[in-house]
Structure formats: C-alpha cells, structure tokens
Design a protein around this motif. Sequence first.
Motif, mmCIF file in Angstrom:
data_model
loop_
_atom_site.group_PDB
_atom_site.id
_atom_site.type_symbol
_atom_site.label_atom_id
_atom_site.label_comp_id
_atom_site.label_asym_id
_atom_site.label_seq_id
_atom_site.Cartn_x
_atom_site.Cartn_y
_atom_site.Cartn_z
ATOM 1 N N PHE A 244 76.304 17.408 75.591
ATOM 2 C CA PHE A 244 75.637 17.779 74.340
ATOM 3 C C PHE A 244 75.274 19.261 74.315
ATOM 4 C CE2 PHE A 244 74.519 13.201 74.915
ATOM 5 C CZ PHE A 244 75.267 12.702 73.863
ATOM 6 N N SER A 245 76.264 20.095 74.630
ATOM 7 C CA SER A 245 76.001 21.535 74.703
ATOM 8 C C SER A 245 75.585 22.118 73.361
ATOM 9 C CB SER A 245 77.250 22.262 75.219
ATOM 10 O OG SER A 245 78.354 22.061 74.348
ATOM 11 N N THR A 246 76.160 21.633 72.258
ATOM 12 C CA THR A 246 75.764 22.143 70.937
ATOM 13 C C THR A 246 74.298 21.851 70.673
ATOM 14 O OG1 THR A 246 78.011 21.795 70.093
ATOM 15 C CG2 THR A 246 76.253 22.021 68.462
ATOM 16 N N VAL A 247 73.862 20.652 71.011
ATOM 17 C CA VAL A 247 72.451 20.295 70.822
ATOM 18 C C VAL A 247 71.563 21.165 71.692
ATOM 19 C CG1 VAL A 247 70.764 18.435 70.968
ATOM 20 C CG2 VAL A 247 73.110 17.926 70.278
ATOM 21 N N ARG A 248 71.940 21.332 72.938
ATOM 22 C CA ARG A 248 71.108 22.127 73.847
ATOM 23 C C ARG A 248 71.028 23.583 73.405
ATOM 24 N NH1 ARG A 248 73.526 22.372 78.513
ATOM 25 N NH2 ARG A 248 75.337 21.030 78.121
ATOM 26 N N ASN A 249 72.133 24.113 72.889
ATOM 27 C CA ASN A 249 72.119 25.489 72.382
ATOM 28 C C ASN A 249 71.206 25.620 71.169
ATOM 29 O OD1 ASN A 249 73.903 26.396 74.333
ATOM 30 N ND2 ASN A 249 75.718 26.064 73.071
ATOM 31 N N ALA A 250 71.248 24.633 70.285
ATOM 32 C CA ALA A 250 70.374 24.677 69.110
ATOM 33 C C ALA A 250 68.918 24.515 69.502
ATOM 34 C CB ALA A 250 70.786 23.584 68.120
ATOM 35 N N LEU A 251 68.639 23.633 70.449
ATOM 36 C CA LEU A 251 67.262 23.434 70.902
ATOM 37 C C LEU A 251 66.692 24.685 71.557
ATOM 38 C CD1 LEU A 251 67.400 19.829 72.427
ATOM 39 C CD2 LEU A 251 66.088 20.549 70.416
ATOM 40 N N ALA A 252 67.530 25.437 72.245
ATOM 41 C CA ALA A 252 67.066 26.646 72.922
ATOM 42 C C ALA A 252 66.533 27.677 71.930
ATOM 43 C CB ALA A 252 68.200 27.244 73.745
ATOM 44 N N LYS A 253 67.075 27.673 70.720
ATOM 45 C CA LYS A 253 66.619 28.613 69.693
ATOM 46 C C LYS A 253 65.530 28.014 68.806
ATOM 47 C CE LYS A 253 71.195 30.757 69.425
ATOM 48 N NZ LYS A 253 72.366 31.062 68.552
ATOM 49 N N TRP A 254 65.412 26.699 68.806
ATOM 50 C CA TRP A 254 64.514 25.995 67.893
ATOM 51 C C TRP A 254 63.043 26.213 68.238
ATOM 52 C CZ3 TRP A 254 62.594 20.493 68.582
ATOM 53 C CH2 TRP A 254 61.937 20.046 67.430
ATOM 54 N N ARG A 255 62.693 26.018 69.491
ATOM 55 C CA ARG A 255 61.332 26.226 70.001
ATOM 56 C C ARG A 255 60.285 25.401 69.246
ATOM 57 N NH1 ARG A 255 61.679 30.188 73.671
ATOM 58 N NH2 ARG A 255 63.357 31.700 73.478
ATOM 59 N N GLY A 256 60.648 24.162 68.916
ATOM 60 C CA GLY A 256 59.663 23.233 68.380
ATOM 61 C C GLY A 256 59.293 23.416 66.931
ATOM 62 N N ARG A 257 60.065 24.211 66.193
ATOM 63 C CA ARG A 257 59.763 24.346 64.770
ATOM 64 C C ARG A 257 60.202 23.080 64.028
ATOM 65 N NH1 ARG A 257 60.955 29.809 66.334
ATOM 66 N NH2 ARG A 257 63.192 29.438 66.172
ATOM 67 N N SER A 258 60.240 23.102 62.709
ATOM 68 C CA SER A 258 60.484 21.895 61.925
ATOM 69 C C SER A 258 61.869 21.310 62.186
ATOM 70 C CB SER A 258 60.349 22.217 60.435
ATOM 71 O OG SER A 258 61.463 22.976 60.004
ATOM 72 N N LEU A 259 61.994 20.007 61.902
ATOM 73 C CA LEU A 259 63.297 19.363 62.049
ATOM 74 C C LEU A 259 64.323 19.947 61.087
ATOM 75 C CD1 LEU A 259 62.601 15.555 62.654
ATOM 76 C CD2 LEU A 259 63.404 17.287 64.278
ATOM 77 N N HIS A 260 63.879 20.419 59.943
ATOM 78 C CA HIS A 260 64.802 21.109 59.037
ATOM 79 C C HIS A 260 65.407 22.332 59.725
ATOM 80 C CE1 HIS A 260 62.954 19.050 55.380
ATOM 81 N NE2 HIS A 260 64.244 18.873 55.242
ATOM 82 N N GLU A 261 64.575 23.045 60.464
ATOM 83 C CA GLU A 261 65.074 24.227 61.173
ATOM 84 C C GLU A 261 66.100 23.834 62.229
ATOM 85 O OE1 GLU A 261 64.131 28.592 62.122
ATOM 86 O OE2 GLU A 261 63.494 27.313 60.486
ATOM 87 N N LEU A 262 65.843 22.735 62.931
ATOM 88 C CA LEU A 262 66.793 22.268 63.936
ATOM 89 C C LEU A 262 68.093 21.819 63.273
ATOM 90 C CD1 LEU A 262 67.581 21.593 66.806
ATOM 91 C CD2 LEU A 262 66.357 19.416 66.588
ATOM 92 N N LEU A 263 67.987 21.122 62.144
ATOM 93 C CA LEU A 263 69.194 20.694 61.433
ATOM 94 C C LEU A 263 70.020 21.892 60.993
ATOM 95 C CD1 LEU A 263 70.930 18.465 60.186
ATOM 96 C CD2 LEU A 263 69.457 18.561 58.154
ATOM 97 N N LEU A 264 69.381 22.912 60.450
ATOM 98 C CA LEU A 264 70.110 24.121 60.057
ATOM 99 C C LEU A 264 70.741 24.788 61.275
ATOM 100 C CD1 LEU A 264 67.658 25.664 57.427
ATOM 101 C CD2 LEU A 264 69.929 24.722 56.968
ATOM 102 N N GLY A 265 70.005 24.797 62.384
ATOM 103 C CA GLY A 265 70.546 25.384 63.604
ATOM 104 C C GLY A 265 71.788 24.658 64.086
ATOM 105 N N LEU A 266 71.794 23.341 63.948
ATOM 106 C CA LEU A 266 72.978 22.567 64.312
ATOM 107 C C LEU A 266 74.121 22.816 63.332
ATOM 108 C CD1 LEU A 266 71.160 19.253 65.269
ATOM 109 C CD2 LEU A 266 72.554 20.642 66.824
ATOM 110 N N MET A 267 73.813 22.820 62.035
ATOM 111 C CA MET A 267 74.851 23.086 61.041
ATOM 112 C C MET A 267 75.508 24.447 61.268
ATOM 113 S SD MET A 267 73.216 21.859 57.440
ATOM 114 C CE MET A 267 72.769 20.166 57.066
ATOM 115 N N ALA A 268 74.742 25.402 61.742
ATOM 116 C CA ALA A 268 75.239 26.767 61.896
ATOM 117 C C ALA A 268 76.283 26.887 63.008
ATOM 118 C CB ALA A 268 74.078 27.716 62.177
#
Length: 267
Positions: free
Chosen positions: A176-200
Amino acid sequence: MTGLLATKPRPWDVPGLAEEALWQELELTPKPGLVDKLNNGSHRDMDHALFARSIAAITPWFSRFAALGDAHADKPVAEQLRLIRPMGMACEQAMYTATGGVNTHKGGVFALGLLCFASGRVRNVSAESLCCEVSNICRGLVARELAGRSGQATAGERQFQLYGLTGARGEAESGFSTVRNALAKWRGRSLHELLLGLMAINQDSNLVSRGGIDGMRYVQAYARELLTNGWDRDALLKMDNALIERNLSPGGSADLLSVGWVLSAIK
C-alpha cells in the motif's frame, strides 16, 4: 511472522477498524464523483442505501479473514494467497447477493480482506507490520497475473499492457505504498484532505476504465490544484459536478481511503 508465536492478545481489532473505515468512507460528504449522502456521483446503479447494504453483508467476513490468517500462520507466506482466495470470493458473493449483482466494494474486499488476514498472522499489529505482511503475501502477484498473461481478458490486464498500470494487485504487492505516501503528507488533517491526497497520486483503474488515461490525469491534476491552492466545501461540490459531467468516479481512491483510515487509526 507467525500468529502462533504470539504470547498475548493483539492490541488492535483490525476487522472492527475495517468495518468502521467503510462507514467513514461512505458517510464522507461531498466526495467528488462518488456515492455520498448528497448524490450518487457518477453512478447510475448505486446509491447510499445500496452501499449500506453492501457494508452490512461483507463486514462479518473481516473477522473470518483474521481467523484464517491466524489458523494458517505457521504456513509459508507464499501459500497464503491460495488460502485466502476462496474466502475472498465468498465475501464478494455475499456483496453481490446484497446488491443484486452490483460491484460496490470489490476493491475494498480485496484490500481490507488482506489487512485483516495479515492481522491474524503478525505477532505485533502495527501499520508497518500489516503493510509488510500484505506485501509479502502478494509478492510476485503482478508478474504472475498481469505481466505473465497475454490474453488481456480483464480490464486490469488491458490496462497493464497498454499503460503499465498495476491496479489493486500492484498496490497490495507494494504494501500500500500509495496510501503510505498520502498519509505521510496528510498529518491527521480531514478525511477530505486525505482523499484529495490519494486522488492526486493514485493511478486509479476505475478512472482509466471510464475516461482513459486522460480521465485519470484530469482527476490527479484537479486534486493537486485544490491541495495547492486551498479548498472548501464549495470547491469539492464544484469538483463533484465536473467529475459527474465527465462520468469519472475515483473508486480506487475511495478503496484506498478506507485502507488509510485503518492504518492511521492503528498509528
């Protein structure tokens, strides 16, 4: 790593987290191009109620995946996919029975089923140990099931041959490298932010199926723009309309959002 060597109960209820992750993903609103509480996104055969029935049908299987992983934790990792696949197919059939044949959560069954199965094998459950174990279980999966075939019978095989996309198999094999990469930038902000990070960053096979490689790149660029310039509810609604107009649904990123929620909860 073997569950049989564990000397105390595992501290995390991964099947319970997987169930909660599916509800968190469904209730998140608005979700551009996806089914949420406002609309059906780019789908004519799905709605919120159908997703709720699907979740109710598949979540009892998560604890069975974990129990299966524990029961066979002494067996070599290379044998694990052969053991889990019949149960995965049975879980998918439960989904199809509940939805009248509509594929609501096939990607979620695959990814979350693997996480639950891995949780039964590892001694100390952590985000890192689960991702590592899933990667080990799926080692060689892309080479065997995508690169090693020439018939291009499935959408996944065609996308690999045309674009080199490895889809859900590649994501699992990578831990799940894509998920881990998105989580590394997310830092616990909203789930919308994580979803956008994954879409990106996600090479979403659902988008390619609906809009070709250009459809995937359109969504990636749109998500990156919102992350760079800022976003609010109105911006998400505007993106929702744009994706619906183009019949684009980032379903692969929705599946990975559930994985990300589980991993972040464990962290």
